[in-house]
Write an enzyme that holds these catalytic residues in place. Structure first.
Site, short mmCIF file in Angstrom:
data_model
loop_
_atom_site.label_atom_id
_atom_site.label_comp_id
_atom_site.label_asym_id
_atom_site.label_seq_id
_atom_site.Cartn_x
_atom_site.Cartn_y
_atom_site.Cartn_z
N GLY A 48 -55.78 -58.48 -10.66
CA GLY A 48 -54.95 -58.99 -9.58
C GLY A 48 -55.82 -59.53 -8.47
N HIS A 74 -50.34 -52.91 -4.69
CA HIS A 74 -51.73 -53.05 -4.24
C HIS A 74 -51.96 -54.45 -3.67
CE1 HIS A 74 -56.22 -52.44 -4.93
NE2 HIS A 74 -56.15 -53.75 -4.78
N GLU A 75 -51.51 -55.48 -4.38
CA GLU A 75 -51.71 -56.86 -3.93
C GLU A 75 -50.86 -57.17 -2.70
OE1 GLU A 75 -54.26 -58.31 -4.98
OE2 GLU A 75 -54.59 -57.09 -6.76
N CYS A 111 -60.69 -52.33 -6.72
CA CYS A 111 -60.39 -53.55 -5.99
C CYS A 111 -61.62 -54.46 -5.99
CB CYS A 111 -59.99 -53.21 -4.56
SG CYS A 111 -59.58 -54.64 -3.54
N LEU A 112 -61.39 -55.74 -6.22
CA LEU A 112 -62.49 -56.70 -6.21
C LEU A 112 -63.15 -56.80 -4.83
CD1 LEU A 112 -60.88 -59.47 -8.44
CD2 LEU A 112 -62.61 -57.77 -9.10
#
Length: 190
Positions: free
Chosen positions: A51, A156-157, A114-115
């Site tokens: 995501g 989350h997004e 998370c990125l």
């Protein structure tokens, strides 16, 4: 399509953007919005992740892309065994102006990553099911009830669009540990 730089919490300027609430997309899903989503999807696949929210690439607009690799493939197991099978299972989803209409009282705990918080994973508790509304890639309004990993990733997004990181759901000690780990990894990589 272009791969964009993903903002991370170890950079103060990046963190300021990541903590900013994104503005709604006005005027519907235009070619410019679709081009942004295409760039985001390519960036997410390259990272790799499941995501990505627009603020994570410095675009303060309410756009999200996601791919849980959950497209059913006839005659294969639940988990892809080869890279080809993983590509077949790609199931890109696009969300413009996403919102949660309802959340279940039942909670679900999942170890998130998370990125923008690279190399750190921790368990976060969120509603197990949510009813959501958004515009898809074609600009159609979609309303659906989702659960499991799909619901976790959506929430989350959506947090990203509201200037919230998954580590903001953790205790102060665990959040500080996450920040320290990411900063240390960035120093070692430099």
């Amino acid at each position: 399509m272009a791969i964009r730089r993903i903002l991370t919490i170890d950079n103060a300027a990046d963190l300021a953007i990541l903590k900013t609430v994104a503005a709604p997309v006005e005027g519907g899903v235009t070619d410019a919005v679709r081009a942004l989503m295409d760039d985001m999807l390519e960036t997410m696949y390259d990272a790799p992740g499941i995501g990505l929210a627009a603020p994570q690439i410095g675009e303060l607009t309410r756009v999200v892309v996601m791919d849980l690799g959950d497209k059913p493939v006839e005659g294969s197991s639940d988990e892809p065994q080869t890279e080809e099978e993983a590509l077949e299972r790609r199931n890109p989803r696009f969300f413009v102006n996403p919102e949660i209409l309802w959340s279940s009282e039942e909670m679900f705990s999942y170890e998130e990553g998370c990125l923008s918080v690279p190399t750190y994973f921790d368990s976060v508790e969120r509603p197990a099911r949510v009813r959501v509304r958004y515009l898809n890639y074609q600009g159609e309004t979609i309303e659906e009830e989702i659960e499991g990993l799909y619901a976790v990733c959506f929430q989350h997004e959506l947090d990203h669009l509201n200037g919230v990181l998954f580590i903001d759901h953790l205790s102060r000690l665990r959040r500080d540990r996450a920040v320290a780990k990411v900063k240390k990894q960035a120093r070692l990589a430099a």
